[in-house]
Motif scaffolding. Structure first.
Motif, mmCIF file in Angstrom:
data_model
loop_
_atom_site.group_PDB
_atom_site.id
_atom_site.type_symbol
_atom_site.label_atom_id
_atom_site.label_comp_id
_atom_site.label_asym_id
_atom_site.label_seq_id
_atom_site.Cartn_x
_atom_site.Cartn_y
_atom_site.Cartn_z
ATOM 1 N N UNK A 97 17.213 60.607 -29.119
ATOM 2 C CA UNK A 97 17.310 59.545 -30.133
ATOM 3 C C UNK A 97 18.637 59.649 -30.865
ATOM 4 N N UNK A 98 19.058 58.527 -31.418
ATOM 5 C CA UNK A 98 20.205 58.418 -32.302
ATOM 6 C C UNK A 98 19.731 57.657 -33.522
ATOM 7 N N UNK A 99 20.078 58.161 -34.720
ATOM 8 C CA UNK A 99 19.591 57.498 -35.922
ATOM 9 C C UNK A 99 20.576 57.543 -37.070
ATOM 10 N N UNK A 120 22.688 60.945 -36.754
ATOM 11 C CA UNK A 120 22.085 62.086 -36.064
ATOM 12 C C UNK A 120 21.827 61.763 -34.608
ATOM 13 N N UNK A 121 22.105 62.728 -33.744
ATOM 14 C CA UNK A 121 21.715 62.684 -32.348
ATOM 15 C C UNK A 121 20.771 63.847 -32.081
ATOM 16 N N UNK A 122 19.671 63.579 -31.378
ATOM 17 C CA UNK A 122 18.634 64.604 -31.198
ATOM 18 C C UNK A 122 18.069 64.537 -29.785
ATOM 19 N N UNK A 144 11.417 55.173 -20.524
ATOM 20 C CA UNK A 144 10.996 54.166 -21.488
ATOM 21 C C UNK A 144 11.913 54.151 -22.694
ATOM 22 N N UNK A 145 11.599 53.268 -23.632
ATOM 23 C CA UNK A 145 12.383 53.099 -24.842
ATOM 24 C C UNK A 145 11.592 53.588 -26.041
ATOM 25 N N UNK A 156 15.496 59.541 -45.622
ATOM 26 C CA UNK A 156 14.720 58.594 -44.823
ATOM 27 C C UNK A 156 15.674 57.956 -43.816
ATOM 28 N N UNK A 157 15.168 57.636 -42.625
ATOM 29 C CA UNK A 157 16.059 57.049 -41.641
ATOM 30 C C UNK A 157 15.337 56.313 -40.534
ATOM 31 N N UNK A 158 16.126 55.616 -39.732
ATOM 32 C CA UNK A 158 15.619 54.869 -38.573
ATOM 33 C C UNK A 158 16.354 55.361 -37.342
ATOM 34 N N UNK A 159 15.669 55.282 -36.173
ATOM 35 C CA UNK A 159 16.283 55.777 -34.953
ATOM 36 C C UNK A 159 15.814 55.004 -33.730
ATOM 37 N N UNK A 160 16.636 55.037 -32.682
ATOM 38 C CA UNK A 160 16.308 54.428 -31.390
ATOM 39 C C UNK A 160 16.637 55.440 -30.304
ATOM 40 N N UNK A 161 16.033 55.257 -29.130
ATOM 41 C CA UNK A 161 16.334 56.191 -28.063
ATOM 42 C C UNK A 161 15.592 55.895 -26.793
#
Length: 159
Positions: free
Chosen positions: A152-154, A128-130, A31-32, A4-9
């Motif tokens: 995204x990076x998470x 992770x970078x995606x 956008x974000x 499980x994880x969280x990400x922003x991008x």
């Protein structure tokens, strides 16, 4: 195993939506994004990984209709070292937001293709970078295969 994880991008590309003045087209929109993922990985052979994952992200900016994106993804990757994995990703999903389509609908079917790199920080934590290209199944405005890109990076916890 399970993770499980969280990400922003960020998201960028073309934006099409309907407002009271009619169809609005924004070229070079950006956008974000903030969201999370839950998935499971399997290692059918040494150094080869396959996985299933569901993601949910919220997208907002002045250029896009604020909306949620929900995807079911398949991942296939190669474990390069004990701490590094590269992978490809493909998924189908839905975007949900007010007047998100040219026809004024609140939902739109989507697909995405891309890949990423995942680094082990500890035995249970990865970063992770995606990067994925995204498109709409019912694209009434143009014939572009990808309408948007999302990076995204998470941080993920593996059980």
């Amino acid at each position: 195993g399970l993770y499980v994880g969280a990400r922003v991008g960020g998201v960028w590309g073309d934006s099409y939506f309907v407002d009271p003045t009619g169809l609005v087209f924004v070229d070079d929109a950006s956008g974000f994004s903030v969201g999370g993922a839950v998935g499971v990985n399997f290692m059918p052979a040494d150094a080869f990984l396959v996985g299933l994952e569901v993601t949910g992200d919220y997208i907002w900016s002045d250029d896009y209709v604020d909306h949620g994106q929900f995807f079911a993804n398949v991942r296939a990757g190669a474990v390069v070292t004990d701490a590094v994995m590269v992978y490809a990703l493909g998924g189908v999903g839905v975007a949900v937001g007010d007047n998100i389509t040219v026809g004024g609908d609140d939902t739109a079917g989507m697909y995405q293709l891309g890949g990423g790199v995942e680094f082990a920080v500890t035995d249970a934590v990865t970063v992770r970078g995606e990067l994925v290209g995204q498109g709409y199944f019912d694209n009434d405005v143009n014939d572009d295969f990808f309408t948007n890109a999302k990076a995204t990076v998470g941080v993920f916890y593996h059980f």
